[in-house]
Design an enzyme around this catalytic site. Structure first.
Site, PDB file in Angstrom:
ATOM      1  N   ASP A 144      47.301 -27.528 -29.959  1.00 47.45           N
ATOM      2  CA  ASP A 144      47.486 -28.927 -29.522  1.00 47.45           C
ATOM      3  C   ASP A 144      47.610 -29.064 -27.999  1.00 47.45           C
ATOM      4  OD1 ASP A 144      47.536 -29.362 -32.209  1.00 47.45           O
ATOM      5  OD2 ASP A 144      49.661 -29.868 -32.328  1.00 47.45           O
ATOM      6  N   GLN A 302      39.120 -25.518 -37.101  1.00 51.57           N
ATOM      7  CA  GLN A 302      39.170 -25.450 -35.634  1.00 51.57           C
ATOM      8  C   GLN A 302      40.305 -24.547 -35.137  1.00 51.57           C
ATOM      9  OE1 GLN A 302      40.318 -29.620 -34.383  1.00 51.57           O
ATOM     10  NE2 GLN A 302      40.994 -29.620 -36.496  1.00 51.57           N
TER      11      GLN A 302
HETATM   12  O1  F6P Z   1      50.589 -27.993 -34.638  1.00 50.45           O
HETATM   13  C1  F6P Z   1      49.270 -27.662 -34.744  1.00 50.45           C
HETATM   14  C2  F6P Z   1      48.572 -28.467 -35.794  1.00 50.45           C
HETATM   15  O2  F6P Z   1      47.356 -27.814 -35.987  1.00 50.45           O
HETATM   16  C3  F6P Z   1      48.389 -29.957 -35.500  1.00 50.45           C
HETATM   17  O3  F6P Z   1      47.290 -30.220 -34.686  1.00 50.45           O
HETATM   18  C4  F6P Z   1      48.218 -30.496 -36.894  1.00 50.45           C
HETATM   19  O4  F6P Z   1      48.525 -31.870 -36.992  1.00 50.45           O
HETATM   20  C5  F6P Z   1      49.189 -29.685 -37.658  1.00 50.45           C
HETATM   21  O5  F6P Z   1      49.257 -28.433 -37.030  1.00 50.45           O
HETATM   22  C6  F6P Z   1      48.836 -29.510 -39.102  1.00 50.45           C
HETATM   23  O6  F6P Z   1      49.809 -28.728 -39.682  1.00 50.45           O
HETATM   24  P1  F6P Z   1      49.710 -28.142 -41.155  1.00 50.45           P
HETATM   25  O7  F6P Z   1      48.561 -27.190 -41.196  1.00 50.45           O
HETATM   26  O8  F6P Z   1      51.030 -27.493 -41.372  1.00 50.45           O
HETATM   27  O9  F6P Z   1      49.470 -29.312 -42.036  1.00 50.45           O
END
Ligand code: F6P
Length: 408
Positions: A144, A302
């Protein structure tokens, strides 16, 4: 005196979080660490005394190299918020007791702003209780790129490179048929638009680039968006739009939330699971203009696309892991490694450490002045910032036609 260390990984995976782990491992060995333990699934696993001796798995320099190029978190991760000391002092007593039992002198945690809360809480607790035999250091990480103070974060460059490269391919594909089609690509990043901004990297002398980019830093106006699509469609049949998963309307409601049937899932840090923005917008466009639309959600792809990793990112992630070890062995605690950019052209940076209190739980967003064209594109300054971070190819070790990974 021999030193035992323990390292954990936390939060969402990236292409290079293992490169930082490799940096911690390699430098700790070089500096004479005795045991190098790895927490299974971060602090959550440690609380259940789940850990490994990393030397059982990383036996030679080749293993270190493969670890550097293996995506996701080798040790397993968690999204676990430590309760405050006031709420649960026994949790902290338990962690210290486990660390003492293992004879740990240095504790490392590789993670994003939420995970740095663990370092903040533990180092503050240690200070308050006059615990001086264990240090607590953070190693930054997150695709992020929303960590305060540091110029950028390990993991961002590789994810940005994947986004730029994949959008070039999506654009080539979208332009192939002479029909009206709107492709909407959803990119992660929560409330920070750094990753979605990387869509601007697709444009070049061999690529038309995306037509519109929407970041969460500015309120998203559905009517204005539809008007833009209408305007562009007067001169162009195929339109490609990049949107951040975290775009919100003027009331602060996520676009994907408004479209969801039912409540979004929330994690232990209070973050909503964001997904469905591209699908919701595609439906709106199709209903309004009656044209073909295609939503594409990059989702987890990604985060771990290490086959197109940025060598700059891999090397820097390794460096910052090692730097945390050096600082801890010098007696530092309650700090996080950071990158300092010296110049863009040539790209020069160095690393240092910074107080975790300034970094934990803080979200750094894209400067508003970098968002141009009525909130639909990124400035040259933004592109100049991102470009150096995607340079170099971290090619995987290919075995039998596929990248070789290391796993527990
Ligand atoms: O914190 C990194 C991230 O990839 C964010 O961009 C995304 O919203 C989140 O993790 C998704 O998290 P999870 O895979 O736990 O749903």
């Amino acid at each position: 005196m021999a030193k035992n260390i323990i390292v954990g990984q936390s939060g969402g995976p990236t292409s290079v979080i293992n490169s930082s782990l490799a940096g911690v491992f390699k430098i700790a060995k070089e500096l004479g660490a005795d045991k190098i333990y790895g927490m299974r699934n971060g602090i959550e696993g440690l609380l259940n005394e789940q850990y490994i001796d990393m030397t059982d798995y990383i036996k030679n320099d080749m293993d270190v190299e493969i670890l550097k190029r293996t995506p996701s978190a080798f040790l397993g991760s968690c999204r676990f918020k430590l309760p405050t000391v006031e709420k649960s002092p026994e949790t902290y007593d338990k962690i210290i007791a486990i660390l003492r039992k293992m004879d740990i002198q240095h504790f490392f945690y590789i993670g994003g702003n939420d995970s740095m809360d663990t370092i903040k809480q533990l180092s503050t607790y240690a200070k308050d209780k006059n615990i001086t035999d264990i240090t607590f250091m953070g190693v930054p990480k997150t695709i992020d790129n929303d960590l305060a103070v540091t110029d950028h974060t390990p993991g961002y460059g590789s994810a940005a490179k994947y986004i730029g490269a994949t959008l070039k391919e999506i654009i080539r594909d979208a332009l192939v048929q002479p029909i009206n089609i709107v492709t909407i690509v959803e990119i992660m990043g929560r409330n920070a638009g750094w990753l979605a901004a990387a869509a601007a990297l697709a444009k070049g002398d061999d690529c038309e680039g995306v037509d519109l980019i929407y970041l969460p830093e500015l309120a998203f106006d559905i009517d204005k968006f539809l008007t833009k699509i209408e305007e562009i469609s007067k001169t162009k049949k195929q339109i490609v739009v990049a949107v951040s998963e975290g775009i919100k309307d003027a009331n602060g409601t996520y676009i994907c939330e408004a479209a969801a049937q039912g409540e979004l899932m929330v994690d232990s840090f209070g973050h909503k699971a964001l997904s469905g923005t591209a699908t919701a917008l595609s439906r709106l466009v199709a209903n309004k203009f009656g044209c073909k639309t295609r939503p594409i959600e990059f989702s987890t792809i990604q985060r771990c696309a290490s086959h197109i990793g940025s060598l700059t990112d891999v090397n820097e992630a390794f460096l910052i892991g090692g730097q945390a070890v050096k600082a801890a062995f010098d007696g530092e605690t309650g700090k996080v490694g950071i990158y300092n950019r010296i110049s863009n052209k040539p790209y020069l940076m160095n690393t240092s450490i910074y107080d975790v209190n300034a970094i934990a739980n803080v979200e750094k967003t894209v400067p508003k002045e970098w968002i141009i064209n009525d909130g639909t594109y990124l400035s040259q300054e933004a592109i100049d910032y991102m470009k150096p971070l995607i340079q170099g190819e971290a090619l995987p070790y290919m075995v039998d036609g596929l990248p070789r990974h290391i796993k527990l």
